[in-house]
Motif scaffolding. Structure first.
Motif, short mmCIF file in Angstrom:
data_model
loop_
_atom_site.label_atom_id
_atom_site.label_comp_id
_atom_site.label_asym_id
_atom_site.label_seq_id
_atom_site.Cartn_x
_atom_site.Cartn_y
_atom_site.Cartn_z
N TRP A 146 0.82 -1.21 0.00
CA TRP A 146 0.00 0.00 0.00
C TRP A 146 0.85 1.26 0.00
O TRP A 146 0.61 2.19 -0.76
N GLU A 147 1.86 1.31 0.86
CA GLU A 147 2.63 2.55 1.02
C GLU A 147 3.54 2.83 -0.17
O GLU A 147 4.00 3.97 -0.34
N GLY A 177 4.68 -1.27 9.84
CA GLY A 177 4.18 0.03 10.24
C GLY A 177 4.52 1.07 9.19
O GLY A 177 5.38 0.85 8.32
N SER A 178 3.89 2.20 9.27
CA SER A 178 4.07 3.24 8.26
C SER A 178 5.53 3.68 8.20
O SER A 178 6.17 3.93 9.22
N GLY A 179 6.07 3.76 6.98
CA GLY A 179 7.44 4.19 6.76
C GLY A 179 8.46 3.09 6.83
O GLY A 179 9.65 3.32 6.54
N GLU A 180 8.06 1.86 7.22
CA GLU A 180 9.03 0.77 7.35
C GLU A 180 9.32 0.06 6.04
O GLU A 180 10.35 -0.60 5.90
N PHE A 181 8.41 0.16 5.07
CA PHE A 181 8.64 -0.44 3.76
C PHE A 181 7.82 0.37 2.76
O PHE A 181 6.65 0.13 2.55
N ASP A 182 8.49 1.34 2.15
CA ASP A 182 7.78 2.31 1.33
C ASP A 182 8.28 2.25 -0.11
O ASP A 182 8.76 1.22 -0.55
N VAL A 187 6.81 7.49 1.37
CA VAL A 187 5.49 6.93 1.64
C VAL A 187 4.50 7.59 0.68
O VAL A 187 4.22 8.78 0.79
N VAL A 188 3.99 6.81 -0.26
CA VAL A 188 3.05 7.35 -1.24
C VAL A 188 1.68 7.56 -0.60
O VAL A 188 1.02 8.56 -0.85
N ARG A 189 1.25 6.63 0.22
CA ARG A 189 -0.01 6.75 0.96
C ARG A 189 0.14 5.93 2.24
O ARG A 189 0.62 4.79 2.20
N ALA A 190 -0.25 6.48 3.34
CA ALA A 190 0.03 5.89 4.65
C ALA A 190 -0.91 4.73 4.95
O ALA A 190 -2.09 4.73 4.59
N GLY A 195 0.96 1.66 13.08
CA GLY A 195 1.98 0.74 13.58
C GLY A 195 1.92 -0.60 12.88
O GLY A 195 1.05 -0.88 12.04
N GLU A 196 2.85 -1.47 13.21
CA GLU A 196 2.89 -2.82 12.66
C GLU A 196 1.66 -3.62 13.11
O GLU A 196 1.19 -3.46 14.24
N THR A 197 1.15 -4.47 12.23
CA THR A 197 -0.03 -5.27 12.57
C THR A 197 0.38 -6.43 13.48
O THR A 197 1.20 -7.26 13.11
#
Length: 530
Positions: A146-147, A177-182, A187-190, A195-197
Motif C-alpha cells: 500500500w505505502e 508500520g508506516s514508513g518501514e517499507f515504502d 510513503v506514497v499513501r500511509a 503501527g505494525e499489525t
C-alpha cells in the motif's frame, strides 16, 4: 468444446473477450453500506464463493445480508438467492459458498441489506472436469504494498475484459508500520493502523484499508480470484515457529499473532479454507489444466544457511503437503499442471555476483552477504524438498508442469533444473511475475528504472544461472498467462510509474513453453492487449 459451457463463457474461454467488465457503477447508498466492494473466488464446476462486507461505524447487532446470483447484469433472471448472518464476531464480513450452478457459466451477483444493493460483480464457474476447454487466460499478480504506490496493475487487468480469473501468489498486503517499507524511501499513501499489525484488530484494519482501493475493488468485481498467502500476510520471512519480523516478548506470542492474522484473512478474503484451516488446494479447469495452490509458510522449517540447505529433515512444504502435491502432479489427467508457488523454486546461484548487487538482491531474497550459493527463504534453502519434487516428476515422466511464482518483486522466465536434470533436460518451467508495487532492485539501489546498473545486474544473473533465460529487475506490474492445448505463454506488463494512480502499462516480454517440453522460448509482442 463441450455443450456444458454457455456462449458467454465460450467467448471468454476462447480468448475472444467481452466488451468491458459488466460491473455496475455503485450508487451512493451502496458505497455507504458496502464500502469494501464485492469479490468472488475458488470457482468449481457447480459453485463459487461470494464475498462482501457490511460497513458499520461501530460494532452493533448482527445483520442478515441477502445475496443474489443472476444470468444477466440487470438481475431480470435471478438463478439463486439466499441470506447470510454476519456480525462483529466476523467483522461484519459475508461469505456465501454457492453451489448448484451450471459449469463453465458466467454469472452476475450482488448483496443487499435494508433495501440497498451492493455494486454488482461478475464471476464464472469452472468448466466440468471432462469439458474439452481449448483456451484460458488469467491475470497473475503478487506483492502489493500500500505505502509504495497505487494498484494500477489491478486497474489494467480489470479493464482488459478477456480474463477468466486472477491468480494471486501472496503478499496481498504487508504487515509493516508506516514508513518501514515504502517506495524507495517515500510513503506514497500511509497505512492503517500506523503501527505494525500484531493483533486481530490490527489485521482487520489493514485488510479493510486494502479493500477500499478502487482498482483492487474493480478487479475483484470483474473475475473470480484464486489466491494463496505468503509471509507478509503475517510477518516477513515467516516459518512454522516464528518470523524475521517478529520479536518474541516485545511483540507478543507468535502463535497468537498467526491466529489473529489467519482469522482476519479468512474473514476478508474470497477463499475456501479447509476445516483445519489449511489453504493449499487444487482447482480444475476442464481437460486443459489443474492448478495446485501451495502454502510455503505454515509448515516450513526455519531458514538456515550453508550446508543446512541440504538437510533431509528440513522442509518448505511439510510432509503432508508435499505428498499431496506429488500425488496430484503425477496422477493428473489435465493437459497442464500449474503450480501456484509463492516463492521461487528455480536455483539462484549468486556466488560470483559483486557486492553492490548482493546488497539489494539480499534485501529482496535473503542472500547472505558472503555470497554463498543460497537463497535461504526460497526453495534454494530447502534443497531436499526441491530435489524430492523434481526426482518424482522425472521418475513418473510427468511433463507439462509450470510454476507460477511471486515474492521476488522482479520478472523471470526460467527452466527448473537440478544437479540430476542437468541443463539439457529441465523438469518444469517457471514464470515469475513482478510486484504490483513493492520495492525491487533499482528502488534499493536508488537508480532510475532500466539504468546501466540494472541491465548489468540482469546480465550477471543470467551469466551465473544459464537456466534463467530472462530476468528484469526493475519493473512493477503484472503477468497474463494464456493456456492452450499446445502451449503456456506468459506475457509481462510493467507500469510507467507505480506512484501514480493513472499510470500506463506496457508489454515488456513474452515467454512460452510447449506441450511435451520444459524448454522455454521467447515470444514476440501479442496483438492488441492479448
Amino acid at each position: 468444446m463441450s455443450s456444458g459451457i454457455d456462449r458467454r463463457s465460450l467467448l471468454l474461454l476462447a480468448g475472444a473477450g467481452v466488451a468491458g467488465a459488466a460491473v455496475s457503477s455503485p450508487a451512493a447508498a451502496a458505497t455507504t453500506v458496502f464500502q469494501h466492494g464485492v469479490a468472488s473466488g475458488d470457482p468449481t464446476p457447480g459453485g463459487i464463493l461470494l464475498w462482501t462486507r457490511v460497513t458499520v461505524e461501530s460494532p452493533g447487532p448482527a445483520a442478515t445480508v441477502q445475496w443474489q446470483i443472476a444470468a444477466d447484469a440487470s438481475f431480470s433472471a435471478v438463478i439463486r438467492s439466499g441470506a447470510v448472518l454476519t456480525g462483529p464476531e466476523r467483522d461484519y464480513t459475508v461469505k456465501a459458498d454457492v453451489d448448484g450452478l451450471a459449469a463453465g457459466t458466467t454469472y452476475w451477483y450482488r448483496f443487499g441489506l435494508g433495501g440497498t444493493w451492493s455494486p454488482t460483480g461478475r464471476t464464472m464457474t469452472a468448466p466440468a472436469a471432462s469439458d474439452a476447454i481449448t483456451r484460458l487466460r488469467m491475470g497473475v499478480v503478487s506483492c502489493a504494498n500500500w505505502e509504495a504506490g497505487y494498484f494500477a496493475a489491478y486497474r489494467h487487468l480489470a479493464a482488459r475484459g478477456d480474463l477468466n480469473l486472477v491468480v494471486h501468489l501472496g503478499d496481498y498486503l504487508y504487515e509493516y508500520g508506516s514508513g518501514e517499507f515504502d517506495a524507495g524511501g517515500t510513503v506514497v499513501r500511509a497505512t492503517k493502523p500506523a503501527g505494525e499489525t500484531l493483533t486481530l484488530a490490527d489485521y482487520r484494519t489493514r485488510h479493510a484499508q486494502y479493500k477500499t482501493d478502487p482498482d483492487l475493488q474493480a478487479l475483484h468485481a470483474s473475475v473470480p480470484w484464486i489466491i494463496t498467502w505468503d509471509d507478509h500476510e503475517v510477518a516477513n520471512d515467516m516459518w512454522s515457529g516464528g518470523a524475521e519480523n517478529h520479536t518474541p516478548g516485545a511483540e507478543g506470542d507468535f502463535a497468537a499473532r498467526v491466529a489473529a492474522a489467519r482469522q482476519a484473512y479468512a474473514e476478508w478474503m474470497p477463499v475456501r479454507l479447509a476445516e483445519d484451516g489449511h489453504i493449499y488446494r487444487r482447482l480444475r479447469y476442464g481437460t486443459l489444466l489443474e492448478l495446485s495452490m501451495l502454502d510455503l509458510r505454515t509448515y516450513r522449517s526455519v531458514q538456515t544457511s550453508g550446508a543446512g540447505a541440504d538437510d533431509e529433515d528440513r522442509t518448505i512444504t511439510g510432509a503432508a503437503q508435499m505428498s499431496w502435491l506429488l500425488d496430484g502432479l503425477t496422477t493428473s489427467t489435465a493437459a497442464w499442471k500449474l503450480v501456484g508457488n509463492p516463492v521461487m523454486i528455480s536455483r539462484l546461484d549468486v556466488g560470483a555476483l559483486p557486492a553492490w548487487l548482493l546488497g539489494p538482491l539480499g534485501e529482496l531474497i535473503g542472500v547472505p552477504s558472503n555470497g554463498l550459493v543460497l537463497n535461504a527463504d526460497q526453495w534454494d534453502g530447502y534443497n531436499a524438498d526441491r530435489e524430492r519434487l523434481v526426482d518424482t516428476l522425472r521418475a513418473h515422466r510427468t511433463r507439462d508442469v509450470v510454476f507460477l511464482t511471486g515474492d521476488i518483486h522482479t520478472s523471470w522466465a526460467s527452466e527448473l533444473t537440478t544437479r540430476d536434470t542437468g541443463p539439457a533436460t529441465p523438469a518444469a518451467a517457471e514464470f515469475v511475475v513482478p510486484s504490483v508495487t513493492s520495492d525491487n532492485i533499482n528502488d534499493f539501489l536508488g537508480t532510475s528504472p532500466g539504468g546501466p546498473l540494472s541491465v548489468l545486474a540482469a546480465s550477471l544473473i543470467r551469466a551465473t544461472n544459464p537456466h534463467v533465460k530472462w530476468v528484469e529487475t526493475d519493473g512493477h506490474g503484472f503477468g497474463v498467462l494464456e493456456v492452450t492445448t499446445t502451449r503456456c505463454r506468459m506475457d509481462w506488463y510493467h507500469l510507467a510509474d507505480r506512484t501514480k494512480r493513472d499510470t500506463s502499462a506496457r508489454w515488456v516480454q513474452g515467454w512460452s513453453v510447449g506441450r511435451g517440453s520444459s524448454k522455454i522460448r521467447k515470444e514476440s509482442a501479442p496483438s492488441g492487449n492479448a
